[in-house]
Design a protein around this motif. Sequence first.
Motif, PDB file in Angstrom:
ATOM      1  N   TYR A 261      16.627  76.282  84.039  1.00 60.35           N
ATOM      2  CA  TYR A 261      15.788  75.126  83.696  1.00 60.35           C
ATOM      3  C   TYR A 261      16.685  73.927  83.428  1.00 60.35           C
ATOM      4  CZ  TYR A 261      12.827  71.969  80.973  1.00 60.35           C
ATOM      5  OH  TYR A 261      12.150  70.874  80.509  1.00 60.35           O
ATOM      6  N   LEU A 262      16.294  72.766  83.936  1.00 64.25           N
ATOM      7  CA  LEU A 262      17.022  71.517  83.707  1.00 64.25           C
ATOM      8  C   LEU A 262      16.028  70.414  83.408  1.00 64.25           C
ATOM      9  CD1 LEU A 262      19.630  69.688  83.905  1.00 64.25           C
ATOM     10  CD2 LEU A 262      19.000  69.350  86.304  1.00 64.25           C
ATOM     11  N   ASP A 263      16.295  69.657  82.341  1.00 62.86           N
ATOM     12  CA  ASP A 263      15.524  68.465  82.006  1.00 62.86           C
ATOM     13  C   ASP A 263      16.525  67.337  81.825  1.00 62.86           C
ATOM     14  OD1 ASP A 263      13.622  66.652  81.300  1.00 62.86           O
ATOM     15  OD2 ASP A 263      13.042  67.613  79.411  1.00 62.86           O
ATOM     16  N   ALA A 264      16.478  66.348  82.715  1.00 62.78           N
ATOM     17  CA  ALA A 264      17.502  65.305  82.718  1.00 62.78           C
ATOM     18  C   ALA A 264      16.874  63.930  82.821  1.00 62.78           C
ATOM     19  CB  ALA A 264      18.468  65.518  83.891  1.00 62.78           C
ATOM     20  N   LYS A 265      17.480  62.975  82.134  1.00 56.92           N
ATOM     21  CA  LYS A 265      17.080  61.570  82.167  1.00 56.92           C
ATOM     22  C   LYS A 265      18.272  60.752  82.650  1.00 56.92           C
ATOM     23  CE  LYS A 265      13.339  62.854  79.871  1.00 56.92           C
ATOM     24  NZ  LYS A 265      11.999  62.892  80.473  1.00 56.92           N
ATOM     25  N   ALA A 266      18.033  59.846  83.560  1.00 59.53           N
ATOM     26  CA  ALA A 266      19.091  58.970  84.065  1.00 59.53           C
ATOM     27  C   ALA A 266      18.529  57.556  84.162  1.00 59.53           C
ATOM     28  CB  ALA A 266      19.597  59.441  85.424  1.00 59.53           C
ATOM     29  N   ASP A 267      19.072  56.660  83.360  1.00 57.43           N
ATOM     30  CA  ASP A 267      18.634  55.274  83.336  1.00 57.43           C
ATOM     31  C   ASP A 267      19.761  54.388  83.846  1.00 57.43           C
ATOM     32  OD1 ASP A 267      16.428  56.344  82.171  1.00 57.43           O
ATOM     33  OD2 ASP A 267      16.739  55.498  80.191  1.00 57.43           O
ATOM     34  N   THR A 268      19.465  53.579  84.848  1.00 58.65           N
ATOM     35  CA  THR A 268      20.446  52.674  85.438  1.00 58.65           C
ATOM     36  C   THR A 268      19.926  51.246  85.348  1.00 58.65           C
ATOM     37  OG1 THR A 268      21.160  54.370  87.001  1.00 58.65           O
ATOM     38  CG2 THR A 268      21.741  52.102  87.517  1.00 58.65           C
ATOM     39  N   LEU A 269      20.756  50.342  84.825  1.00 58.60           N
ATOM     40  CA  LEU A 269      20.402  48.928  84.735  1.00 58.60           C
ATOM     41  C   LEU A 269      21.528  48.118  85.366  1.00 58.60           C
ATOM     42  CD1 LEU A 269      19.871  50.401  81.685  1.00 58.60           C
ATOM     43  CD2 LEU A 269      18.540  48.314  81.399  1.00 58.60           C
ATOM     44  N   PHE A 270      21.180  47.125  86.177  1.00 62.05           N
ATOM     45  CA  PHE A 270      22.218  46.260  86.720  1.00 62.05           C
ATOM     46  C   PHE A 270      21.634  44.933  87.199  1.00 62.05           C
ATOM     47  CE2 PHE A 270      20.839  49.093  90.125  1.00 62.05           C
ATOM     48  CZ  PHE A 270      20.605  48.241  91.190  1.00 62.05           C
ATOM     49  N   ASP A 271      22.455  43.905  87.097  1.00 60.05           N
ATOM     50  CA  ASP A 271      22.202  42.610  87.715  1.00 60.05           C
ATOM     51  C   ASP A 271      22.887  42.555  89.067  1.00 60.05           C
ATOM     52  OD1 ASP A 271      20.762  41.604  85.607  1.00 60.05           O
ATOM     53  OD2 ASP A 271      22.270  40.163  84.951  1.00 60.05           O
ATOM     54  N   VAL A 272      22.312  41.816  89.982  1.00 61.04           N
ATOM     55  CA  VAL A 272      23.022  41.394  91.187  1.00 61.04           C
ATOM     56  C   VAL A 272      23.015  39.874  91.170  1.00 61.04           C
ATOM     57  CG1 VAL A 272      23.108  41.412  93.695  1.00 61.04           C
ATOM     58  CG2 VAL A 272      22.362  43.445  92.456  1.00 61.04           C
TER      59      VAL A 272
END
Length: 792
Positions: free
Chosen positions: A383-394
């Motif tokens: 079992y895997l529970d994962a959160k990935a948050d990515t923020l960026f400006d261009v």
Amino acid sequence: MNFAALRYSTALAPIAAVMVAALATAPAAAQDDSTAVTEQADAGSEVSEGSITVTARRREERLVDVPIAVSSFGEAQLAERGAQDITDIAQMAPNTTLEASRGTNSTLSAFIRGIGQQDPVSGFEQGVGIYLDDVYLNRPQGAVLDIYDVERVEVLRGPQGTLYGRNTIGGAVKYVTRELPDEVSVKLKGTLGTYDQADGVITASAPIGGDVRVGASVARLSRDGFGKNLTTGDENYNKDVWAARGTIEVGGHGAPYSVRLSGDYTKDDSNPRGGHRLIPGLLSGTPMLKNVYDSQGGLDDPKQSVEGYGFGLNASVEVASGITLKSITGWRKDDTETPIDFDALPAADLDVPGAYYNEQFSQEFQVLFDNGGPLTGLVGAYYLDAKADTLFDVRLDTTFAGFTAFTEADVDTETYAVFADFSYDLTDQVSLSAGGRYTWDKRSASILRQNYLGGGSPVFGGAGIPFGTASTDFDGSANFDKFTPRVSLSYQPTPDHNVYASYSKGFKGGGFDPRGVGVNAPDLDGDGIRSDAEIAEFLSFDPETVDSYEVGYKGDLLNGALYVALAGFYADYTDVQIPGSEACNVGGIATFCGVVTNAGKARFKGFEFETNARLARDIGTDGDRLNFAGSLGYIDADFKEYITNIASTPTDVADYRKVQNTPKWSASGTLSYTTPAGDGDLYVGSTLSYKSKTNQFEVPNPYLDQKGYALVDASVVYTAPGSRWSLGLYGKNLTDKQYKTSGYNFMAADPTTGALIYGANGYPLPALGKEGVLTAYYGNPRQVFVTGTFRF
């Protein structure tokens, strides 16, 4: 800048489990099963005089019995060669690419046998599984692991979907730390070298009563930069890392049970890596810099910071004769904040401040069967529970001064899997193995893209004001499931020889492109409205799969003086995910868009050869030996289909595309001589490694693609009697070869052939920004260092 922490939190399960994983290819001296792994690590470059015990199939077996292509590098071997982090392994393992991802210090790009993932943003999965003490690292941030307190690093090549799960479609890399000894132990290790390198590691452990042991390591790793950022004045390619590990062990060491609780922490305050421009500034005329390790990017927001930590609880118990229960529980968290200056110029022509926040919880259970009969194997659940948050400006310097495209992509993954793998001895010489894994995958995404004028987004401290409505404001989810089988047949004419054939299937999860622009989604039903379903269809992509066939031979020859492993493979790779970014228009404004598709079909075929040979012994004195350890990899990687839209027409451009980060040839050879010196031992060795031409992206680029190159390393190590202390002198990249490892390209090109389009000045025309973006990152230059180790 201080960003908000992830919204996700998890309570660790009370159960956890361990396995003492021991994958190895280069055998050590003859040994019994209970001590094989440890003695192999200590033996370094000594050649096998018998078989060793491995757990490549998650259960203990002799190496020659295992029908899998595996490389393993033990602590002594890594120390002899002066390996400093996990990317050094790629110089020794065939058909393997491991490197820091472009403008980052500690994000890993990994490819094995043509399959991997270069893009570290949260919408995309890895193609090579990275494991720290059998805990899968769901994201590549913080995965450039420094080599300290290590027992071995292992590379499993080919799909490992049955036993290691999703996203091991190309293979797996495992970093295994050393178990604690039964006696009090203190180890001090210090390194001084060029570029003011100064490393120190303190490791200590002790029994505290009964069968309980505790241990800890603290590491300080520092080095000046190989170059300078001429705009900010910062060192470029420097290193500034603090790291620690702590462990509590109960049982093990022959007991019918073991519990291991471990935790680790890393704080990387190295400066951001600035790229080297390969063309002058097309608008400003800023000249190219002479030193490829120098940069002049002006972006310094946010302050570079990488922090990662986690816990693993591993346990096993023999509940009955031949039946063992195991469990592996892991929790990890890492935060990365980084300024990436794509154009590598003082002006904000294409600047990307970014942040990655990841957290995961995983649980695996196994039941192992081995009663000494013809049937052995295991069943398990994961079992895997994962959160990935990515923020960026261009941030773009366009005619709309200070135009910024801000992206926030929160991508969640929930995975369940059940698996089984069994081997049955049909006769004393023939064995059949079969297994399979069924995986249920749910991907949920929340993606926001908002444009700003007059500066960067307020998330990164900019003064820009919102411009128009959000170009993407999407919430959605998708479910995927896949069965990944594996079957192999082994023939062993004698116990020291194995000829095998195998088939395996792997898959990499689908998802959502965090950089896709929702307003560009086609109106599929023609009603004039872009529905959520139409936007989801536009932003999402399906899993990719590979069917891999392998034949091989492993054997110990000449009474253990020669070890040979040879594997040939063929793989069909379908629904290949091609993530990328390019210039696009949103409301008539040039900006930065994701263009990921399941564009391709590819075919891989090749071979791998590894050997460890004792060429001679007792040459000049009793007890000396001359060894050779080598590897050779060849892969013919070819796209059979590559569909892209040209003028709104799907077009197959496979004839003009290359498989990235996959050199056709890779080779390594280490010639070493070990001799008694006084009461101790002296090791002298040199390694020559080679990689042929490497394409950085699917579209060939004459500026970024790296021609074939060779690296030369050498080392001299004296080890005192009983290994109480050692002193080594090391040289890495002694010819000071300059070679590109990655880069960025945003230049105009023919949509079919990918050929660059040149302007009247003789340089390619920019596709995004005004100055042009052709920026490269380079491997380490020549380094020389001295390492002393003391044990008490």
